[in-house]
Every structure is written in structure tokens, then in C-alpha cells.
Scaffold this active site. Sequence first.
Site, PDB file in Angstrom:
ATOM      1  N   GLY A   8     111.190 -22.560 -71.152  1.00 22.48           N
ATOM      2  CA  GLY A   8     110.245 -22.298 -70.359  1.00 22.48           C
ATOM      3  C   GLY A   8     109.889 -20.860 -70.341  1.00 22.48           C
ATOM      4  O   GLY A   8     110.850 -20.023 -70.048  1.00 22.48           O
ATOM      5  N   SER A  10     108.102 -17.623 -69.254  1.00 23.92           N
ATOM      6  CA  SER A  10     107.485 -17.031 -68.015  1.00 23.92           C
ATOM      7  C   SER A  10     106.480 -15.846 -68.377  1.00 23.92           C
ATOM      8  O   SER A  10     105.583 -15.340 -67.485  1.00 23.92           O
ATOM      9  CB  SER A  10     108.403 -16.789 -67.183  1.00 23.92           C
ATOM     10  OG  SER A  10     109.179 -15.847 -67.526  1.00 23.92           O
ATOM     11  N   VAL A  13     110.811 -10.681 -70.399  1.00 26.27           N
ATOM     12  CA  VAL A  13     111.591 -10.405 -71.558  1.00 26.27           C
ATOM     13  C   VAL A  13     112.598 -11.433 -71.523  1.00 26.27           C
ATOM     14  O   VAL A  13     113.095 -11.851 -72.640  1.00 26.27           O
ATOM     15  CB  VAL A  13     112.002  -9.010 -71.292  1.00 26.27           C
ATOM     16  CG1 VAL A  13     113.092  -8.717 -70.182  1.00 26.27           C
ATOM     17  CG2 VAL A  13     112.918  -8.657 -72.627  1.00 26.27           C
ATOM     18  N   ASP A  14     113.230 -12.107 -70.487  1.00 23.48           N
ATOM     19  CA  ASP A  14     114.387 -12.604 -70.412  1.00 23.48           C
ATOM     20  C   ASP A  14     113.902 -14.176 -71.254  1.00 23.48           C
ATOM     21  O   ASP A  14     114.735 -14.679 -71.992  1.00 23.48           O
ATOM     22  CB  ASP A  14     114.789 -13.130 -69.101  1.00 23.48           C
ATOM     23  CG  ASP A  14     115.599 -11.718 -68.486  1.00 23.48           C
ATOM     24  OD1 ASP A  14     116.198 -11.107 -69.342  1.00 23.48           O
ATOM     25  OD2 ASP A  14     115.316 -11.614 -67.204  1.00 23.48           O
ATOM     26  N   SER A  15     112.890 -14.687 -70.747  1.00 25.28           N
ATOM     27  CA  SER A  15     112.533 -16.061 -71.418  1.00 25.28           C
ATOM     28  C   SER A  15     112.225 -15.935 -72.955  1.00 25.28           C
ATOM     29  O   SER A  15     112.456 -16.635 -73.832  1.00 25.28           O
ATOM     30  CB  SER A  15     111.418 -16.769 -70.807  1.00 25.28           C
ATOM     31  OG  SER A  15     110.408 -16.190 -70.637  1.00 25.28           O
ATOM     32  N   CYS A 108     112.488 -24.427 -55.961  1.00 27.94           N
ATOM     33  CA  CYS A 108     111.553 -24.125 -57.251  1.00 27.94           C
ATOM     34  C   CYS A 108     112.543 -25.020 -58.253  1.00 27.94           C
ATOM     35  O   CYS A 108     112.224 -25.900 -59.328  1.00 27.94           O
ATOM     36  CB  CYS A 108     110.884 -23.106 -57.667  1.00 27.94           C
ATOM     37  SG  CYS A 108     109.894 -23.136 -59.043  1.00 27.94           S
ATOM     38  N   CYS A 210     101.234 -11.656 -53.965  1.00 24.56           N
ATOM     39  CA  CYS A 210     100.717 -10.661 -52.934  1.00 24.56           C
ATOM     40  C   CYS A 210     101.930 -10.207 -52.032  1.00 24.56           C
ATOM     41  O   CYS A 210     101.850  -9.180 -51.432  1.00 24.56           O
ATOM     42  CB  CYS A 210      99.770 -11.341 -52.263  1.00 24.56           C
ATOM     43  SG  CYS A 210     100.403 -12.640 -50.928  1.00 24.56           S
TER      44      CYS A 210
END
Length: 363
Positions: A8, A10, A13-15, A108, A210
Site C-alpha cells: 500500500g 501512500s 517515506v514509510d510505505s 479505516c 483541511c
Amino acid sequence: MAKKVAVGLSGGVDSALAAFLLKQQGYEVIGMTMATWDGSIDMPHVEGREGCFGPGEDASIAEAKTVADRLGIPHHVVRISEDYKREVLDYFRAEYRAGRTPNPCVRCNQFIKFGALQRAARRMGIDFDYFATGHYARLDFKNPDVPFLYAALDHGKDQTYFLSRLTAEQLSTVMFPLGGMTKVQVKELAKEIGWVDFATKKESMDFLECGDYSVLFNESDNVPGDFVDLQGKVLGRHRGIIHYTIGQRKGLNIGGQPEPLFVVAIDVKKNQVVLGPRSTLDCTAVEGTELNLMVSESSPLLKGELTAHIRLGHKGTPARIEALDTQKGFIRVRFDEPQFASAPGQILVLYADSGVVASAIIA
């Protein structure tokens, strides 16, 4: 033949580094990014802000595509806006309207990232053996009497609280390549491989781009009512119960009181927000529903001292399980010391050392 792992992506940096590490380990890596934004909500685009849901999604998708191109792997955009609206946004609204405080990120993970996303990807014909993310967590399926979800090596970045509603079945084909690394190590590795742009990229921290939850609600949800004290005396007017949560102090605009006031209860039927001193928010026990047990019901860990977290950012406190009914999905936990502001709708997570043994929704 190499196992196929769908990562997954996104745009962070992590994914990106999770995908890099898996490719280095010899897996056949496939990048996929979930698309949840469909423009149906009137939300302004805030330049420079990062969020999981909002009109800036196309930029995140483009960054995820950049990762895939650098690694030479395929990249798919999986559109699941209807699932997201139903499972996350509708749930979020319903909980606030009921005077409760939901955690949309936990929701989620449970229903979208580790559920609808993978199902939709397979319907698109994307074939994979494992699903991986850039979450900081560790997995170990040794035996049913011990946890299978463990805190990351980097306790400061640990994300097991967000993953605590996932079942063994959901996690059985999941990989967390960063669980044994620190965030500093991840950023250093990104720099070493020439991905300085990702190593220095601002991280997404908010549910909404936002940062303002009110955009999710209708004007009809903003029904003013009374602030009252514990005896029912009217202290002022509130803007609508969706703007308040248990333990809140800021934004009440109630002056002239002998001590600071906090939200201690929300009465939906009367459309009242009950205020009281901080001491009234101390709780010695909580009850939870929709129990997710992450060890066997007979595990000796359930009978010993645990560490309870009653919200994100809570440092944790020693606690013991006082009642457990797996058929009804019910749990009651008692703390060694009183804790501040347990809010209905938030997530209770219980740890034995660094392993998650159970989670529930605070009732």
C-alpha cells in the site's frame, strides 16, 4: 517463483521504504494506492497540509507512482470512495451525532486498508500473496496463548494502537517490513539510496487534509443548546454537540467559574453539554464492546497485570480484566490508578509487555 507482495503506497517515506526493502529481499512487489476522494464534500485544499482524505489526493497518488517508477514495479490506483464514505465518514458522523468520540484511523485500518482495499484490488485482477504497509508494528504467530501483534522496535513510532482492531485472519497474510527499524534508520536508508526528497518529506498526521472536522457535517448538525453544570444549571450556549468531546477544555468560552471546566458528559436527547471540574473525569474502570481478542480466551495473560491505553497518545496504565464475555463481545477493565477522561467511542487497547492482547470500543 517469488511470492507476490502488494504494498500500500501512500506517497510517504514509510510505505516507499517498505516497498524498497521487500524488493531487496527478492519478492515480486506490486504497488497500489487507494483513492477515497471523489469531490462530493465541500473541503478546501490547504496548500502545504498533508492529510489522508481531501482534495490533495492526486498529489499523493503521483508521489506513490514516483516510488513505483523508481523501483520498476507496477502501480495501481484502487478507487474505493464508496466503501470509505460508508465505513469511515458515515461512521464518524454517526458517532459524533450520538455524543461519542470515534477514531477514524483505527476504523479505516479495520474496514478499508486491510479490508475493502484488498478486495477491490483482487476484483481489478491484481494478484498477490501478501499485503504490506509501512506501519511500525511487528507480527509473530507463535501460538494462540500469546499475542500475534507486537509493538515496533521504535516505541515512539509504534502504530499498534491503530492496528488493534484487526483480526488474526486479517493479519495472517500481512507484512510490516519496518517493524524492526527506527524512524531515524528509515530516513537514513532513504538518503543512502538517493531518495532525499522522501526522507525530508513532511508526514501526513491528520485524518482530514483541511484539519477541520466540521466540513463533514450538515448545517442541521449545528444545533445550539445549553451548557449545564452537574446540577443542571445553565451556564451558557454551545454550538452543537458535534463540536465537543469528553475531556475537552478549550473552546467552551465559559468564564466566571471558580475552577476550569471540562466536558464531562454529552446528553444527546436534551442537546446538552455537561461541564464539570477536572476531578469529575477521573475513572477507575472502563467497559468496552465489540471485543477483539488477540490471544486465546484461555491465555494466562488475560488473568495477569496488563497495560491499558484508553486513547491515542495515552501513556498507558497498569490494569486488570475484571469481566470478559467473548460471546457478547464485552470487557470491563479496572485501573490501578484513576485515569483522566475515558471517552465513549474511543478505543481501549490492552498490552502484555509489548504484545496486544485485546481491544474494544469504550462504552
